[in-house]
Design a protein around this motif. Structure first.
Motif, mmCIF file in Angstrom:
data_model
loop_
_atom_site.group_PDB
_atom_site.id
_atom_site.type_symbol
_atom_site.label_atom_id
_atom_site.label_comp_id
_atom_site.label_asym_id
_atom_site.label_seq_id
_atom_site.Cartn_x
_atom_site.Cartn_y
_atom_site.Cartn_z
ATOM 1 N N ALA A 18 -32.026 37.412 127.544
ATOM 2 C CA ALA A 18 -31.651 36.189 126.826
ATOM 3 C C ALA A 18 -32.626 35.885 125.699
ATOM 4 O O ALA A 18 -32.215 35.576 124.581
ATOM 5 C CB ALA A 18 -31.574 35.011 127.802
ATOM 6 N N GLY A 61 -28.539 32.456 128.181
ATOM 7 C CA GLY A 61 -29.313 31.978 129.319
ATOM 8 C C GLY A 61 -28.959 32.715 130.578
ATOM 9 O O GLY A 61 -28.103 33.619 130.588
ATOM 10 N N THR A 114 -32.385 28.998 124.137
ATOM 11 C CA THR A 114 -32.262 29.472 125.499
ATOM 12 C C THR A 114 -32.923 28.439 126.389
ATOM 13 O O THR A 114 -33.688 27.603 125.913
ATOM 14 C CB THR A 114 -32.892 30.858 125.700
ATOM 15 N N TYR A 120 -26.058 30.222 122.353
ATOM 16 C CA TYR A 120 -26.876 29.926 123.531
ATOM 17 C C TYR A 120 -26.861 31.139 124.453
ATOM 18 O O TYR A 120 -25.792 31.681 124.772
ATOM 19 C CB TYR A 120 -26.336 28.703 124.283
#
Lengths: 232, 359
Positions: free
Chosen positions: B60, B27, B76, B25
């Protein structure tokens, strides 16, 4: 609860544990007992559901509200109002403080801790909802309790069992976690102050608990008159 | 975790992504989706996954490109202005046929707008995710449970069609708490023979790229991609239909707007008005067939939105302009009340009745 009432009642916990609802209901209870009371929305993390959403209801009840001037607006600013100092320092009003979620929310409390400790007339409740994903066990809840205490710079004094599944809560929802609650009590050494649940669930919960032997786990049941928050 | 837990919509997305096998992930915090990042920051280290707060939204989405190139499930998330920043990356993902899950928990716009809920990225998500000829599958959850379910579904669709699936939620869906249960889906290992994860000297190099030096080759790629999009339009359109069969009026709304609309439909039905609700679950592909079917009997449509009528044209096109489409909206971070939607329904009823009366 009133007989041993401290001047300042602080509610902290994992975000989503139900602090805000309990704080509002707790302030209403104190007001109904004839005490002058103000509730402080100290949440600088969550911009959406907050104590300040209940502004009108609190006003009607004659309960003071101290919150960020930006609450509910589009200003995403971690600011606390200057009136919060009055609430901590002027000792003639009962204060209910709705602390922000997790250690990040509790960090904001630190500024007021020296005065609170000096006065030494407070109760700091750790609100736990074992149906929340990151506080599913006593161990997980205990980790968050310690993180909050470290961030705030003060210790919790009691546990509030507020396990709930929002509108799908039944007495069983709270009873299911009685072992986890017992473990949390042992791990932390803190007493269980009360269980809280939507007021319609209280009679059935009282019946179910009547047979239970360990009275220390549930000596008070606190009925919540929940604030409507969103359209279904 | 089949037992029910109380979750924020944002947390449900994050937990469902983990269940879907997502271990990467990337972000950048922005209200009202920050809980996704916060949850991933807590959970990913526990399960050997990677949470990385990137230096920007653009960074990201390009990290997503990298992990997806290697054949792994990746996501994301952001909110409106942050998604705009990601649009270059979304286009590159499409150009390289890479699967990814991108979450947009919408807030008010344009510009910095506000932090309160909105649905005003409808055009952006369904028509203009970035430059070039491409589409994204757009899923619109209307409950915390659906935030979880559609996240699982989004990863599967993204892998199946080698493209971006977007969860288009709004601030309310992200922040509200509801009980949710998770059913661990059977993790279908999707073969990704195109992935760049080392040849072991057993095969020719795979190349992940969106640059084509020969015009004919680029055209062929685009045509191929649109053949895939046509298949998706045929197979993957989803919606919920509520009291549609006999309805004179059809309310159309997705996400939080659909929840409000549903209670208004109930209230109008109690007054004897024949009204139904079509709730698109996929915004692209748009549930055209269900709408067209309803237009064989419905005389008026109402689009309920937290935006300025962005869905109206899609409804008109879906029903081949057979009936007028009214708009019932709030913007600026506010949500239409059930009373407001009910008023739109009674207005529509009056208009239908007036048109019927001979002069």
């Amino acid at each position: 609860m009133i007989t041993t009432q401290k001047r300042i009642s602080l509610f902290c916990g994992h975000y989503g544990s139900g602090k805000t609802n309990i704080a509002i209901n707790y302030a209403c209870m104190l007001r109904a007992a004839g005490l002058a009371v103000s509730v402080a929305d100290m949440d600088i993390v969550n911009p959406y559901f907050r104590t300040s959403d209940s502004r009108e209801m609190l006003q009607r009840a004659g309960i003071g509200l101290v919150c960020s001037p930006y609450a509910g607006s589009n200003v995403d600013l971690a600011a606390l109002p200057k009136e919060l100092y009055d609430l901590v320092r002027c000792r003639d009003v009962y204060a209910v403080m709705d602390v922000g979620g997790d250690e990040r929310g509790a960090l904001a409390l630190g500024r007021y801790v020296p005065e609170i400790l000096e006065e030494d007339n407070y109760a700091m409740y750790f609100v736990v909802n074992f149906a929340r994903p990151l506080t599913r066990t006593a161990d997980q809840a205990f980790d968050i309790l310690r993180e909050i205490e470290q961030a705030a710079g003060m210790r919790c004094t009691a546990i509030v069992h507020n396990t709930n599944l929002a509108t799908q809560t039944t007495p069983q929802t709270l009873l299911h976690y009685i072992d986890a609650l017992q473990q949390l009590r042992q791990k932390s050494g803190l007493p269980v102050a009360f269980w809280s649940a939507e007021h319609t669930l209280i009679p059935a919960l009282a019946d179910a608990l009547a047979a239970h032997t360990d009275k220390a786990l549930y000596h008070e049941l606190f009925p919540l008159h929940l604030q409507a928050k969103i359209t279904d | 975790m089949s037992e029910k837990v109380l979750m924020k919509g944002n947390e449900a997305i994050a937990e469902a992504a983990i269940m879907a096998g997502c271990r990467h992930y990337f972000g950048y915090p922005i209200t009202p989706q920050t809980e996704i990042a916060a949850y991933m920051a807590k959970r990913m280290p526990q399960i050997g996954g990677c949470f990385l707060q990137a230096e920007s939204e653009i960074a990201a989405i390009n990290m997503v490109y990298g992990v997806s190139s290697a054949g792994y499930r990746v996501m994301t998330s952001s909110s409106s202005p942050g998604i705009a920043l990601k649009s270059e990356g979304l286009s590159y993902l499409a150009g390289a046929d890479l699967p990814a899950l991108v979450v947009n928990v919408q807030r008010g716009g344009p510009g910095l707008g506000g932090i309160q809920p909105s649905q005003s990225d409808y055009f952006q998500a369904t028509k203009a995710g970035g430059h070039g000829d491409f589409r994204m599958i757009v899923l619109a959850p209307a409950s915390v449970q659906e935030m979880a379910n559609l996240t699982l579904c989004g990863f599967a669709l993204a892998d199946q069609y080698r493209m971006t699936a977007m969860i288009l939620a709004d601030g309310t869906m992200g922040q509200m708490m509801e009980p949710v249960s998770f059913e661990q889906p059977p993790l279908q290992e999707v073969e990704k023979p195109w992935a760049v994860r080392g040849t072991e000297n057993m095969r020719p190099h795979n190349i992940i790229n969106s640059l084509y030096l020969v015009p004919e080759e680029l055209e062929r790629k685009n045509v191929e991609r649109f053949a895939r999009y046509a298949e998706i339009e045929k197979k993957e359109a989803r919606c919920e239909e509520y009291h549609v069969e006999d309805a004179d009026i059809i309310v159309v709304g997705f996400g939080i707007a659909a929840r409000v609309a549903k209670s208004a439909v109930d209230a109008a039905r109690a007054q004897g008005i024949r009204v139904g609700l079509i709730r698109p679950i996929t915004l692209w592909p748009f549930p055209k067939e269900a709408l067209y079917r309803a237009a064989t009997h419905a005389k008026r449509f109402i689009s309920v939105e937290l935006s300025m009528g962005q869905m109206v044209e899609d409804i008109s096109l879906a029903i081949h302009c057979k009936a007028p489409v009214d708009l019932c909206f709030r913007t600026g971070g506010m949500i239409p009340s059930p009373e407001q939607v009910l008023n739109s329904i009674t207005d529509a009823k009056t208009k239908i009745d007036t048109e019927r009366t001979p002069c």
